[in-house]
Design a protein around this motif. Structure first.
Motif, PDB file in Angstrom:
ATOM      1  N   SER A  43      11.263  -4.475  -2.976  1.00 54.64           N
ATOM      2  CA  SER A  43       9.955  -4.847  -3.518  1.00 54.64           C
ATOM      3  C   SER A  43       8.959  -3.706  -3.366  1.00 54.64           C
ATOM      4  CB  SER A  43       9.428  -6.127  -2.861  1.00 54.64           C
ATOM      5  OG  SER A  43       9.077  -5.905  -1.520  1.00 54.64           O
ATOM      6  N   VAL A  44       9.097  -2.914  -2.316  1.00 49.91           N
ATOM      7  CA  VAL A  44       8.207  -1.759  -2.127  1.00 49.91           C
ATOM      8  C   VAL A  44       8.489  -0.712  -3.196  1.00 49.91           C
ATOM      9  CG1 VAL A  44       7.699   0.210  -0.632  1.00 49.91           C
ATOM     10  CG2 VAL A  44       7.770  -2.084   0.333  1.00 49.91           C
ATOM     11  N   ILE A  45       9.739  -0.341  -3.376  1.00 50.52           N
ATOM     12  CA  ILE A  45      10.028   0.746  -4.320  1.00 50.52           C
ATOM     13  C   ILE A  45       9.804   0.322  -5.770  1.00 50.52           C
ATOM     14  CG2 ILE A  45      11.580   1.950  -2.748  1.00 50.52           C
ATOM     15  CD1 ILE A  45      13.908   0.986  -4.500  1.00 50.52           C
ATOM     16  N   ALA A  46       9.927  -0.959  -6.062  1.00 46.50           N
ATOM     17  CA  ALA A  46       9.714  -1.427  -7.432  1.00 46.50           C
ATOM     18  C   ALA A  46       8.248  -1.346  -7.834  1.00 46.50           C
ATOM     19  CB  ALA A  46      10.212  -2.862  -7.577  1.00 46.50           C
ATOM     20  N   GLU A  47       7.351  -1.475  -6.887  1.00 48.41           N
ATOM     21  CA  GLU A  47       5.923  -1.561  -7.187  1.00 48.41           C
ATOM     22  C   GLU A  47       5.187  -0.233  -7.119  1.00 48.41           C
ATOM     23  OE1 GLU A  47       3.992  -4.429  -7.773  1.00 48.41           O
ATOM     24  OE2 GLU A  47       5.864  -5.526  -7.981  1.00 48.41           O
ATOM     25  N   ILE A  48       5.772   0.779  -6.505  1.00 48.05           N
ATOM     26  CA  ILE A  48       5.019   1.977  -6.172  1.00 48.05           C
ATOM     27  C   ILE A  48       5.052   3.019  -7.279  1.00 48.05           C
ATOM     28  CG2 ILE A  48       5.012   3.986  -4.638  1.00 48.05           C
ATOM     29  CD1 ILE A  48       5.587   2.171  -2.355  1.00 48.05           C
ATOM     30  N   ASP A  49       3.882   3.550  -7.551  1.00 53.81           N
ATOM     31  CA  ASP A  49       3.732   4.708  -8.421  1.00 53.81           C
ATOM     32  C   ASP A  49       3.673   5.915  -7.489  1.00 53.81           C
ATOM     33  OD1 ASP A  49       2.889   6.804  -9.987  1.00 53.81           O
ATOM     34  OD2 ASP A  49       1.159   5.753 -10.827  1.00 53.81           O
TER      35      ASP A  49
ATOM     36  N   GLU B 289      -1.425   8.857  -3.967  1.00 52.32           N
ATOM     37  CA  GLU B 289      -1.441   9.126  -2.529  1.00 52.32           C
ATOM     38  C   GLU B 289      -1.089   7.807  -1.842  1.00 52.32           C
ATOM     39  OE1 GLU B 289      -4.769  10.021   0.835  1.00 52.32           O
ATOM     40  OE2 GLU B 289      -5.043  10.968  -1.108  1.00 52.32           O
ATOM     41  N   LEU B 290       0.088   7.751  -1.217  1.00 52.20           N
ATOM     42  CA  LEU B 290       0.584   6.492  -0.674  1.00 52.20           C
ATOM     43  C   LEU B 290       0.354   6.379   0.826  1.00 52.20           C
ATOM     44  CD1 LEU B 290       4.045   6.345  -2.463  1.00 52.20           C
ATOM     45  CD2 LEU B 290       1.950   5.170  -3.110  1.00 52.20           C
TER      46      LEU B 290
ATOM     47  N   SER C 211      11.819   0.658  12.033  1.00 53.32           N
ATOM     48  CA  SER C 211      12.022   2.113  11.929  1.00 53.32           C
ATOM     49  C   SER C 211      13.017   2.459  10.826  1.00 53.32           C
ATOM     50  CB  SER C 211      12.536   2.679  13.255  1.00 53.32           C
ATOM     51  OG  SER C 211      11.586   2.525  14.253  1.00 53.32           O
ATOM     52  N   GLU C 212      14.084   1.678  10.734  1.00 52.43           N
ATOM     53  CA  GLU C 212      15.072   1.905   9.674  1.00 52.43           C
ATOM     54  C   GLU C 212      14.446   1.709   8.296  1.00 52.43           C
ATOM     55  OE1 GLU C 212      18.603  -0.463  10.267  1.00 52.43           O
ATOM     56  OE2 GLU C 212      18.785   0.209  12.347  1.00 52.43           O
ATOM     57  N   LEU C 213      13.616   0.677   8.167  1.00 51.27           N
ATOM     58  CA  LEU C 213      12.927   0.429   6.902  1.00 51.27           C
ATOM     59  C   LEU C 213      11.991   1.600   6.583  1.00 51.27           C
ATOM     60  CD1 LEU C 213      12.303  -1.410   4.500  1.00 51.27           C
ATOM     61  CD2 LEU C 213      10.601  -2.574   5.948  1.00 51.27           C
TER      62      LEU C 213
ATOM     63  N   ILE D  23      12.501   8.433   2.777  1.00 51.35           N
ATOM     64  CA  ILE D  23      13.465   9.197   1.980  1.00 51.35           C
ATOM     65  C   ILE D  23      13.126   9.067   0.495  1.00 51.35           C
ATOM     66  CG2 ILE D  23      15.880   9.251   1.201  1.00 51.35           C
ATOM     67  CD1 ILE D  23      16.612   8.555   4.175  1.00 51.35           C
ATOM     68  N   ARG D  24      12.767   7.884   0.072  1.00 53.34           N
ATOM     69  CA  ARG D  24      12.443   7.619  -1.345  1.00 53.34           C
ATOM     70  C   ARG D  24      11.092   8.215  -1.742  1.00 53.34           C
ATOM     71  NH1 ARG D  24      11.203   7.228  -5.794  1.00 53.34           N
ATOM     72  NH2 ARG D  24      11.591   5.604  -7.310  1.00 53.34           N
ATOM     73  N   PHE D  25      10.094   8.122  -0.843  1.00 50.34           N
ATOM     74  CA  PHE D  25       8.746   8.613  -1.121  1.00 50.34           C
ATOM     75  C   PHE D  25       8.371   9.634  -0.047  1.00 50.34           C
ATOM     76  CE2 PHE D  25       8.956   4.238  -2.715  1.00 50.34           C
ATOM     77  CZ  PHE D  25       8.735   4.481  -4.057  1.00 50.34           C
ATOM     78  N   LYS D  26       8.806  10.853  -0.252  1.00 53.30           N
ATOM     79  CA  LYS D  26       8.673  11.886   0.779  1.00 53.30           C
ATOM     80  C   LYS D  26       7.233  12.177   1.178  1.00 53.30           C
ATOM     81  CE  LYS D  26      13.056  14.137  -0.296  1.00 53.30           C
ATOM     82  NZ  LYS D  26      13.667  12.874  -0.447  1.00 53.30           N
ATOM     83  N   SER D  27       6.284  12.057   0.263  1.00 53.22           N
ATOM     84  CA  SER D  27       4.897  12.385   0.582  1.00 53.22           C
ATOM     85  C   SER D  27       4.103  11.188   1.103  1.00 53.22           C
ATOM     86  CB  SER D  27       4.196  12.967  -0.644  1.00 53.22           C
ATOM     87  OG  SER D  27       4.129  11.992  -1.668  1.00 53.22           O
ATOM     88  N   ALA D  28       4.721  10.015   1.156  1.00 51.24           N
ATOM     89  CA  ALA D  28       4.004   8.828   1.629  1.00 51.24           C
ATOM     90  C   ALA D  28       3.659   8.958   3.108  1.00 51.24           C
ATOM     91  CB  ALA D  28       4.846   7.579   1.406  1.00 51.24           C
ATOM     92  N   HIS D  29       2.472   8.493   3.439  1.00 55.10           N
ATOM     93  CA  HIS D  29       2.066   8.409   4.840  1.00 55.10           C
ATOM     94  C   HIS D  29       2.422   6.997   5.308  1.00 55.10           C
ATOM     95  CE1 HIS D  29      -0.057   9.015   8.533  1.00 55.10           C
ATOM     96  NE2 HIS D  29      -0.909   8.041   8.270  1.00 55.10           N
TER      97      HIS D  29
END
Length: 195
Positions: free
Chosen positions: A137-143, A147-148, A162-164, A170-176
């Motif tokens: 649900s997180v990856i489906a919604e994110i543009d 700036e995440l 932590s695993e999540l 890994i999917r959103f490398k620049s996300a904070h």
């Protein structure tokens, strides 16, 4: 600037509006804003985080209030619980449903909707599937051009949280991504294992 817990779940927003009105009677020029976050916990925390960031960037009181009113509609709060017991105790689930859910290892998935209410959005069998649902649900919604800032709250399940976090990073490398312990007030309603 007061950023309240969702008005659909608590009277704190209305109380703050009442207090604001009382203060403005004596001090009509006071800059006081009350913002209904329409969220709880990390959703509310994201607005506080955003307000602090805007302040550091030199935004004015009125600019911050205006931007927060827009930003609050962009926040999505989705979570799962490990046990149905705390939802049953809080009156959000009948005893019969809790018993059948326990026997079938049902893990509910819940969300704060656009008016700040807590609503069920699904149920799956098993803990791993419920956490996979959160990830999906997180990856489906994110543009990912934005700036995440993502907050993952957990109630005594640091390893799974932590695993999540690692999967999302890994999917959103620049996300904070902020990993955070769920506060006791919310945790008492959702129970250990909430993510």
């Amino acid at each position: 600037i007061y950023i309240s817990f969702s008005s659909a779940l608590s009277g704190t927003y209305n109380n703050a509006c009442f207090a604001r009105a009382n203060i403005l009677e004596s001090y009509p020029d006071a800059n006081i804003a009350v913002i209904d976050s329409l969220r709880a916990s990390s959703g509310q925390g994201l607005l506080v985080y955003k307000a602090a960031s805007l302040l550091k960037k030199g935004k004015t009181f009125h600019e911050i209030v205006e931007l927060l009113e827009v930003e609050k509609l962009k926040i999505r709060t989705v979570f799962t619980v490990d046990s149905l017991e705390h939802l049953r105790r809080g009156g959000r689930l009948s005893t019969t449903s809790a018993v059948f859910g326990y026997l079938l290892e049902i893990k509910p998935l819940l969300e704060m909707n656009t008016i700040g209410e807590l609503i069920p959005i699904g149920k799956v069998r098993g803990r791993k599937k419920s956490i996979n649902f959160l990830f999906d649900s997180v990856i489906a919604e994110i543009d990912d051009s934005l700036e995440l800032v993502i907050i993952i709250n957990h109630a005594d399940c640091y390893g799974e949280a932590s695993e999540l976090r690692d999967r999302i990073q890994i999917r959103f490398k620049s996300a904070h991504i902020i990993l955070n312990d769920l506060c006791p007030t919310i945790g008492s309603h959702s129970g250990p294992g909430t993510i």
